[in-house]
Motif scaffolding. Structure first.
Motif, PDB file in Angstrom:
ATOM      1  N   VAL A   1       0.842  -1.190   0.000  1.00 23.71           N
ATOM      2  CA  VAL A   1       0.000   0.000   0.000  1.00 23.71           C
ATOM      3  C   VAL A   1       0.879   1.244   0.000  1.00 23.71           C
ATOM      4  N   GLN A   2       0.434   2.255  -0.721  1.00 20.46           N
ATOM      5  CA  GLN A   2       1.034   3.585  -0.648  1.00 20.46           C
ATOM      6  C   GLN A   2       0.270   4.337   0.422  1.00 20.46           C
ATOM      7  N   ALA A   3       0.977   4.869   1.408  1.00 20.79           N
ATOM      8  CA  ALA A   3       0.339   5.596   2.495  1.00 20.79           C
ATOM      9  C   ALA A   3       1.193   6.803   2.856  1.00 20.79           C
ATOM     10  N   THR A   4       0.541   7.838   3.357  1.00 17.62           N
ATOM     11  CA  THR A   4       1.289   9.010   3.788  1.00 17.62           C
ATOM     12  C   THR A   4       2.004   8.698   5.096  1.00 17.62           C
ATOM     13  N   LEU A   5       2.962   9.524   5.421  1.00 15.52           N
ATOM     14  CA  LEU A   5       3.668   9.358   6.688  1.00 15.52           C
ATOM     15  C   LEU A   5       2.724   9.530   7.870  1.00 15.52           C
ATOM     16  N   VAL A   6       1.760  10.402   7.732  1.00 14.90           N
ATOM     17  CA  VAL A   6       0.772  10.592   8.802  1.00 14.90           C
ATOM     18  C   VAL A   6      -0.041   9.317   8.995  1.00 14.90           C
ATOM     19  N   GLU A   7      -0.499   8.713   7.901  1.00 12.17           N
ATOM     20  CA  GLU A   7      -1.259   7.465   8.004  1.00 12.17           C
ATOM     21  C   GLU A   7      -0.420   6.354   8.639  1.00 12.17           C
ATOM     22  N   LEU A   8       0.822   6.240   8.215  1.00 15.24           N
ATOM     23  CA  LEU A   8       1.693   5.212   8.771  1.00 15.24           C
ATOM     24  C   LEU A   8       1.967   5.465  10.249  1.00 15.24           C
ATOM     25  N   ASP A   9       2.159   6.708  10.617  1.00 20.12           N
ATOM     26  CA  ASP A   9       2.378   7.049  12.018  1.00 20.12           C
ATOM     27  C   ASP A   9       1.141   6.728  12.861  1.00 20.12           C
ATOM     28  N   ASP A  10      -0.035   7.007  12.310  1.00 23.56           N
ATOM     29  CA  ASP A  10      -1.280   6.670  13.020  1.00 23.56           C
ATOM     30  C   ASP A  10      -1.415   5.152  13.199  1.00 23.56           C
ATOM     31  N   LEU A  11      -1.054   4.391  12.181  1.00 22.23           N
ATOM     32  CA  LEU A  11      -1.080   2.929  12.292  1.00 22.23           C
ATOM     33  C   LEU A  11      -0.057   2.452  13.325  1.00 22.23           C
ATOM     34  N   TYR A  12       1.101   3.080  13.353  1.00 25.59           N
ATOM     35  CA  TYR A  12       2.122   2.753  14.344  1.00 25.59           C
ATOM     36  C   TYR A  12       1.564   2.948  15.753  1.00 25.59           C
ATOM     37  N   SER A  13       0.889   4.071  15.971  1.00 26.28           N
ATOM     38  CA  SER A  13       0.287   4.343  17.286  1.00 26.28           C
ATOM     39  C   SER A  13      -0.779   3.311  17.631  1.00 26.28           C
ATOM     40  N   LEU A  14      -1.573   2.915  16.649  1.00 23.25           N
ATOM     41  CA  LEU A  14      -2.582   1.883  16.871  1.00 23.25           C
ATOM     42  C   LEU A  14      -1.932   0.570  17.294  1.00 23.25           C
ATOM     43  N   VAL A  15      -0.879   0.175  16.600  1.00 20.82           N
ATOM     44  CA  VAL A  15      -0.208  -1.079  16.922  1.00 20.82           C
ATOM     45  C   VAL A  15       0.388  -1.015  18.333  1.00 20.82           C
ATOM     46  N   GLU A  16       0.949   0.120  18.703  1.00 19.43           N
ATOM     47  CA  GLU A  16       1.454   0.272  20.075  1.00 19.43           C
ATOM     48  C   GLU A  16       0.328   0.083  21.098  1.00 19.43           C
ATOM     49  N   ALA A  17      -0.841   0.671  20.811  1.00 20.78           N
ATOM     50  CA  ALA A  17      -1.989   0.528  21.720  1.00 20.78           C
ATOM     51  C   ALA A  17      -2.447  -0.930  21.788  1.00 20.78           C
ATOM     52  N   LEU A  18      -2.430  -1.618  20.657  1.00 20.44           N
ATOM     53  CA  LEU A  18      -2.798  -3.031  20.644  1.00 20.44           C
ATOM     54  C   LEU A  18      -1.821  -3.855  21.480  1.00 20.44           C
ATOM     55  N   MET A  19      -0.556  -3.495  21.429  1.00 17.01           N
ATOM     56  CA  MET A  19       0.453  -4.197  22.220  1.00 17.01           C
ATOM     57  C   MET A  19       0.199  -4.006  23.712  1.00 17.01           C
ATOM     58  N   ASP A  20      -0.187  -2.801  24.085  1.00 17.64           N
ATOM     59  CA  ASP A  20      -0.474  -2.517  25.495  1.00 17.64           C
ATOM     60  C   ASP A  20      -1.679  -3.305  26.006  1.00 17.64           C
ATOM     61  N   ALA A  21      -2.574  -3.681  25.091  1.00 18.48           N
ATOM     62  CA  ALA A  21      -3.831  -4.323  25.481  1.00 18.48           C
ATOM     63  C   ALA A  21      -3.801  -5.850  25.382  1.00 18.48           C
ATOM     64  N   THR A  22      -2.677  -6.425  24.977  1.00 21.33           N
ATOM     65  CA  THR A  22      -2.643  -7.875  24.803  1.00 21.33           C
ATOM     66  C   THR A  22      -1.587  -8.518  25.695  1.00 21.33           C
ATOM     67  N   ARG A  23      -1.836  -9.750  26.038  1.00 15.39           N
ATOM     68  CA  ARG A  23      -0.882 -10.547  26.814  1.00 15.39           C
ATOM     69  C   ARG A  23      -0.440 -11.786  26.025  1.00 15.39           C
ATOM     70  N   SER A  24      -1.044 -12.003  24.886  1.00 14.27           N
ATOM     71  CA  SER A  24      -0.714 -13.173  24.071  1.00 14.27           C
ATOM     72  C   SER A  24       0.673 -13.004  23.443  1.00 14.27           C
TER      73      SER A  24
END
Length: 97
Positions: free
Chosen positions: A53-76
């Protein structure tokens, strides 16, 4: 990752695999802007199971933040490993390496 020093609207190429795509589609069910980025992805021609996918740096940064939040919420351990992999590919795309 830091995007302050470059054009935030500059498109970058990002790749993710089938399992990462499924994980992100589930995680973005209520986040239409981020879900649109994942859905814009197209299968890579030469690598089965890889999406590009072609994505802007802002979109990629937002996805990065989402993944960090997902990491905080999982124990698996398995899910954490997958999320660590996503962070690595997002960081590479954001930094342009």
């Amino acid at each position: 990752c830091c995007i302050d020093r470059v054009d935030r609207d500059e498109p970058r190429l990002w790749a993710y695999d089938d399992s990462e795509r499924e994980l992100l589609l589930g995680a973005t069910a209520n986040l239409p802007e981020l879900r649109a980025v994942i859905e814009r992805g197209r299968p890579a021609r030469d690598v089965k199971g890889l999406w590009m996918v072609q994505a802007t740096l802002v979109e990629l940064d937002d996805l990065y933040s989402l993944v960090e939040a997902l990491m905080d919420a999982t124990r698996s351990r398995r899910r954490l490993d997958a999320l660590h992999g996503l962070l690595a590919t997002l960081c590479t795309s954001i930094d342009g390496f």
